[in-house]
Design an enzyme around this catalytic site. Structure first.
Site, short mmCIF file in Angstrom:
data_model
loop_
_atom_site.label_atom_id
_atom_site.label_comp_id
_atom_site.label_asym_id
_atom_site.label_seq_id
_atom_site.Cartn_x
_atom_site.Cartn_y
_atom_site.Cartn_z
N ASP A 46 24.95 43.24 42.51
CA ASP A 46 26.32 42.96 42.05
C ASP A 46 26.46 42.18 40.74
OD1 ASP A 46 26.30 43.59 44.73
OD2 ASP A 46 27.40 41.83 45.37
N GLU A 225 33.42 43.52 51.22
CA GLU A 225 32.65 42.64 50.35
C GLU A 225 33.32 42.53 48.98
OE1 GLU A 225 28.10 43.38 51.83
OE2 GLU A 225 28.80 44.81 50.36
C1 FRU Z 1 27.38 43.36 47.93
C2 FRU Z 1 26.62 42.23 48.59
C3 FRU Z 1 27.48 40.99 48.67
C4 FRU Z 1 26.47 39.88 48.72
C5 FRU Z 1 25.38 40.40 47.83
C6 FRU Z 1 24.00 40.01 48.24
O1 FRU Z 1 26.58 44.30 47.32
O2 FRU Z 1 26.16 42.63 49.86
O3 FRU Z 1 28.39 41.00 49.75
O4 FRU Z 1 26.98 38.67 48.28
O5 FRU Z 1 25.49 41.82 47.83
O6 FRU Z 1 23.06 40.34 47.28
#
Ligand code: FRU
Length: 504
Positions: A46, A225
Site C-alpha cells: 500500500d 481496509e
Molecule cells: C491492505 C493491507 C492493510 C494493512 C497493510 C499491511 O493491503 O492489508 O489493511 O495495513 O496492507 O501491509
C-alpha cells in the site's frame, strides 16, 4: 591536502560510476516500469502517508526490506515533484516493541495542535503486533503516531503510543486523518473489520469515537481496509467521497476499491446512493488513497497489484509498483454522482506525440506498429470512436504475446484480456479477461491508454470508467493494431512517447 583531494575525487568518480551503473541496470530489469514508482529492491504494498509539502509530493509505502514477499512492515519513502521522476529515500519508520508499521496517513500540523512543532509532519499509522496475534491473547492492532520536523527525513515515535487502543475489534487499522475545518478538529477514518468507524481529535493524541458506517452497505466480499474520506465540489455543491478498499470481493476478483458518495457533518457519513461503485474495474489498483495538504485538488494513487497473486508476480529484485497518480473529480450520471479519475495534468509535458490524426476512417484495421516500435512498450494512446461499436486494440510483441483492450457493444462494457499476454502461470486466476460497465450510453466513445512495460491503465469516457491491469510480456510491446468490426470514424487519434526527464 593533495591526498585528500585525490581521495575525494576518486570517491566522487566511483559514486558517479556506480550510480550510473545502478540506474542503468535497474531500468533494464525485466518488467521494471519506467515512470511508475517501484522500489529499487524488495517488497512493496500500500501507499501510505501521502502528503504534499514545500513543492514536494511524498509517498510512503508498506515495505519489507528483508525480502520480496510480504513480511514485517516498515514505511519506505519516496518523493517526486512531477509524478514521473521518483527519488527513493531511506526507510522512514521501523518496527518497534509495539509492533510492525501497517498502513496510515500523514498530516501537516499547521497550528501545532499536537505540540510537535508548527508544520510538523505527523504520521498516524497502525501498529500490528504479530506476537499478540500469534498468541491469540489480546488485540493486535492499534493506532500510533510519529512526527518529523525535517520534511520526512527523520522520524520520532510519540512516547504515549498507542494513541487509539483497540476496543475489541480484530481488524482495526489504516487510519486516514484529515483536518475538518468546520468543526476545527481532526477526523480519522478507520477500517474496522466490515465497516468504517470515524474518530475525532483536537490534537492527534486523544481520540473520540464519532460514528460508524457501512456494516450493511456496499460490497462485503472481504475485509474492509485503507479508507479515505474527502470533499469534492460538484457545480458549487460539496459532496463527500468515502473510499473503501476490500479484499477479496472486487468486481473482477481479488482486491479492489469501492466508494460511496454522500454527506459528512463531522460526526456522521450519510450516503446519497446505495449503488455499488468502484474506483477502478481492473484487478490492479488497491489500497489507493489521496494526498493530503493539496487544497481542493484530490490526487489519488493506488498499489498496482492484487493480494490474489501479489506474492507470486514474476519480478525479481523487487515486487510491487504504484499506479499513475490520478486527479479525482465528480461527474453526475443519471442523477447519481460518480468519480472521474484522470492522469494528473503534470504528466502532459512528458508526452511527445509520434503520430497524430484528426479524423480517420477505420475499415477493419489501423496498424500503428511502425510508430509503436521505437517506444519500447512505454506510450500513451488516445482515440475517440464516432459510433460506439465493438473494437479491439491489440498490443503485442515479437513473441506473439498479446494484450487486448476493447469495447463490447452488446454489454456496453470495456474489457482488458490478458489471457495470452505473457507469463501468467504463477497463479491460476491471472490469465483472465476483465470487464467494466460503461456508465454512458451516448454514441461517441473516447479512451486513453497508458502503457509502461508491464502495466496498462485504461481511462474511458474521460475517466468515468477506469481499468488498471498488470501483465508480464517476455519482450516489449511494439505492435499496436486497432480493429473494428463495423466501418467507423476515429478522431483525435494520437500515439505519444513518454519522456521522463522534464524537470525544470
Ligand atoms: C491492505 C493491507 C492493510 C494493512 C497493510 C499491511 O493491503 O492489508 O489493511 O495495513 O496492507 O501491509
Amino acid at each position: 591536502m593533495k591526498n585528500k583531494f585525490i581521495r575525494t575525487a576518486i570517491f566522487l568518480l566511483c559514486s558517479l560510476f556506480s550510480i550510473g551503473v545502478n540506474a542503468q541496470s535497474i531500468e533494464n530489469e525485466k518488467y521494471r516500469p519506467a515512470f511508475h514508482f517501484s522500489p529499487k529492491a524488495h517488497w512493496m504494498n500500500d501507499p501510505n502517508g501521502m502528503v504534499y509539502y514545500n513543492g514536494v509530493y511524498h509517498l510512503f509505502f508498506q515495505y519489507h526490506p528483508g525480502g520480496t514477499t510480504w513480511g514485517p512492515m516498515h514505511w519506505g519513502h519516496a518523493t517526486t515533484q512531477d509524478f514521473f521522476n521518483w527519488e527513493e529515500k531511506p526507510i522512514a519508520l521501523y518496527p518497534d516493541s509495539l509492533g510492525t508499521i501497517f498502513s496510515g496517513s500523514i498530516v501537516i500540523d499547521k497550528d501545532n495542535t499536537a505540540g510537535f512543532g508548527k508544520n510538523a509532519m505527523v504520521a498516524i499509522f497502525t501498529h500490528h503486533n504479530q506476537k499478540i496475534e500469534e498468541a491469540k491473547t489480546g488485540l493486535h492492532q492499534y493506532q500510533s503516531i510519529a512526527y518529523s520536523n525535517d520534511e520526512g527525513e527523520t522520524w520520532t515515535k510519540y512516547k504515549g503510543n498507542p494513541v487509539l487502543p483497540n476496543p475489541g475489534i480484530s481488524d482495526f487499522r489504516d487510519p486516514k486523518v484529515m483536518w475538518y475545518e468546520q468543526g476545527k478538529k481532526w477526523v480519522m477514518t478507520l477500517a474496522t473489520k466490515d465497516r468504517i468507524t470515524f474518530y475525532s481529535s483536537p490534537n492527534l493524541k486523544a481520540w473520540k469515537r464519532e460514528s460508524e458506517f457501512g456494516a450493511n452497505l456496499g460490497a462485503h466480499g472481504g475485509v474492509w481496509e485503507c479508507p479515505d474520506l474527502f470533499p469534492l465540489k460538484s457545480n458549487g455543491k460539496t459532496v463527500w467521497v468515502l473510499l473503501v478498499s476490500i479484499n477479496p470481493g472486487g468486481p473482477n476478483g481479488g482486491s479492489a476499491t469501492q466508494y460511496f458518495t454522500g454527506n459528512f457533518d463531522g460526526n456522521k457519513f450519510v450516503p446519497n446512493s446505495t449503488k455499488e461503485k468502484w474506483v477502478d474495474y481492473g484487478t490492479d489498483n488497491y489500497a489507493g488513497v489521496t494526498w493530503s495538504n493539496t487544497g481542493d485538488r484530490k490526487i489519488f494513487l493506488g498499489w498496482m497489484n492484487n493480494w490474489q497473486y501479489a506474492n507470486q508476480v514474476p519480478t525479481k529484485a523487487w515486487r510491487g509498483a504504484m499506479t499513475l497518480p490520478r486527479e479525482l473529480s465528480l461527474a453526475s450520471v443519471d442523477g447519481a454522482y460518480y468519480l472521474r479519475s484522470l492522469p494528473v495534468k503534470e504528466i502532459s509535458p512528458s508526452l511527445k506525440p509520434v503520430y497524430k490524426k484528426g479524423t480517420v476512417t477505420i475499415d477493419k484495421e489501423i496498424d500503428l506498429s511502425a510508430y509503436a516500435k521505437p517506444l519500447d512498450g512505454k506510450f500513451k494512446l488516445d482515440l475517440s470512436l464516432e459510433n460506439a461499436s465493438d473494437f479491439n486494440i491489440i498490443l503485442s510483441n515479437v513473441n506473439g504475446q498479446k494484450l487486448i483492450i476493447g469495447y463490447n457493444k452488446k454489454s456496453n462494457s470495456y474489457f482488458i484480456d490478458r489471457a495470452l499476454s505473457g507469463e501468467t502461470s504463477f497463479e491460476k486466476g491471472f490469465a483472465q479477461k476483465h470487464s467494466a460497465p460503461r456508465l454512458l450510453t451516448n454514441k461517441e466513445i473516447n479512451i486513453s491508454l497508458i502503457l509502461d512495460v508491464a502495466s496498462v491503465e485504461l481511462f474511458a469516457d474521460n475517466g468515468l470508467t477506469v481499468m488498471t491491469d498488470i501483465f508480464f510480456p517476455d519482450s516489449a510491446i511494439r505492435t499496436i493494431k486497432i480493429q473494428s468490426k463495423a466501418v467507423n470514424k476515429l478522431s483525435n487519434l494520437s500515439l505519444s512517447k513518454i519522456d521522463k526527464k522534464q524537470l525544470k
